[in-house]
Structures are given as C-alpha cells and as structure tokens.
Design an enzyme around this catalytic site. Structure first.
Site, PDB file in Angstrom:
ATOM      1  CB  CYS A  37      47.026 137.432  40.780  1.00  0.00           C
ATOM      2  SG  CYS A  37      46.674 135.735  41.000  1.00  0.00           S
ATOM      3  CB  CYS A 108      40.872 133.585  38.949  1.00  0.00           C
ATOM      4  SG  CYS A 108      41.186 135.337  39.271  1.00  0.00           S
TER       5      CYS A 108
HETATM    6 FE1  FES Z   1      44.814 135.658  42.009  1.00  0.00          FE
HETATM    7 FE2  FES Z   1      42.145 135.170  41.569  1.00  0.00          FE
HETATM    8  S1  FES Z   1      43.209 137.022  42.071  1.00  0.00           S
HETATM    9  S2  FES Z   1      43.719 133.716  41.549  1.00  0.00           S
END
Ligand code: FES
Length: 212
Positions: A37, A108
C-alpha cells in the site's frame, strides 16, 4: 449499507494508540514501508544493555487504522521483554489480540510487526549481537535498498527506479542514484542508504553517487 470493518478493540487502539511517537537518541530504529500500500511505519527502541530488555518503545504510523492498532498492541507486547522474546511477537498474534482484522488488512499488521523486528535487528547489528554472520551479497544490498524510502513516491527507491546501479567489492558498497545532487531529497536518501547498509558487519564503506 456497507458493514463497518473494525471491532471495538481495534477502534480503541486506533483512537488512543499506546506508545506513539519517537524516542530521542534511540538505541535501535527502523522505518519500514509496505510494498502493498506504500504506507510507512517507524519504530524506535531503548534497550537495557545488561539484560537486552526493551525499556521503552515508540512507533509512528503513516498507515491505516489496522496498522495503527497493530502498532499499538505489538509495542505493548514488546515493552519490558528481552529482544529475543520481543522478536516472537507475530502479526497474527497481534491481529488475534485485537479480535481480528479484515483479511484484506493483513499486510497492515505485517508492516507494524516488521517495523518492530527491524528496529530490534538494527540494535543487534549495531551492538554486535548478530550471530549468523552471513557474508553480504548483492542480494543483501538490494534487500536493504528496498527499505530506503523515496519520499517523492512513498515507496522504496528500488521499486521507484531511483537506483541506477550498485556494486559491492571488498566490503565497499557504491550506489548510484538517479537524482540530481541538488535535489531536495538527495541528502535524506543518501543518509538513509548509509544508515541501512553501514550496520552490515562486513561492509566497510558506503558511497552514494548522484547521477540524475
Ligand atoms: Fe497501508 Fe493499512 S492500508 S497500512
């Protein structure tokens, strides 16, 4: 209506996270980024050298609620533990203790726990505690470079093609960065590269060249 994905425990840790911030003069520190992400987390630790117990720990997250909640609970678990015991904290345990996280948010939790492990590893390398002293290879260097952030993109400098070339010869590492030396982030990237590679036990010199 979409069901809200977080339970009360996660929300509590998200709204009032424990151990947030950055320690001054830390004994170990790390910044980890998630390839999934692009978010980042930093962890700083203070370690009692006689016992190897983590006296204090703080984290800072640029990630989402799952990341913040996992950072909060995993640093709680690590505090007061020896480095070896703190290394055993897993993202799965942290997620379970939070009462579960949406499956799509597993990375995450992984990011938060990797930040903790990397800070421990940083301490161990700087204090000669790494026992499995494998010789540094190009692969090791590439792995380290993947932990150097490109602040322009929020992803590492390998994946964002900032590394033009790198070499390893007799303990001397040279990294060629595709940026102009006068670029506003050049110095920060240079410092970050040195910080990630210098602790390797058999690396004697780290040189960064800008060729933008
Ligand atoms: Fe990036 Fe959770 S979406 S740390």
């Amino acid at each position: 209506m979409t069901k809200f994905p977080y339970n009360e425990t996660v929300l509590e840790h998200f709204k009032r996270p424990h151990n947030v911030g950055e320690l001054e003069d830390p004994d170990g520190k790390a910044i980890e980024g998630s390839p999934a992400c692009g978010d980042m987390v930093s962890v700083t630790i203070k370690v009692e050298p006689d016992t190897n117990v983590i006296d204090d720990i703080k984290f800072q997250s640029y990630g989402c609620a799952s990341n913040i909640a996992t950072g909060s609970i995993s640093t709680d678990r690590a505090k007061g533990k020896t480095l070896d015991d703190a290394k055993k904290v897993t993202w799965k345990q942290a997620a379970d203790e939070l009462g579960g996280l949406p499956a799509i948010k597993a990375h995450c939790s992984v990011l938060a726990v990797e930040g903790l492990r990397a800070a421990i590893r940083d301490y161990e390398e700087r204090h000669g505690l790494v026992t499995e002293r494998e010789p540094t290879t190009r692969k090791t260097i590439e792995k380290r470079l993947k932990h150097v952030m490109n602040p322009l993109m929020g992803l590492d400098i390998v994946r964002t093609d900032l590394v033009k070339d790198f070499s390893l010869e007799d303990g001397a590492v040279k990294v060629v960065v595709d940026l102009d030396e006068s670029h506003q982030f050049a110095q920060a990237i240079k410092d970050d590269i040195a910080e990630k590679i210098e602790p390797l036990w058999d690396v004697k010199l780290v040189e960064v060249e800008f060729a933008g």
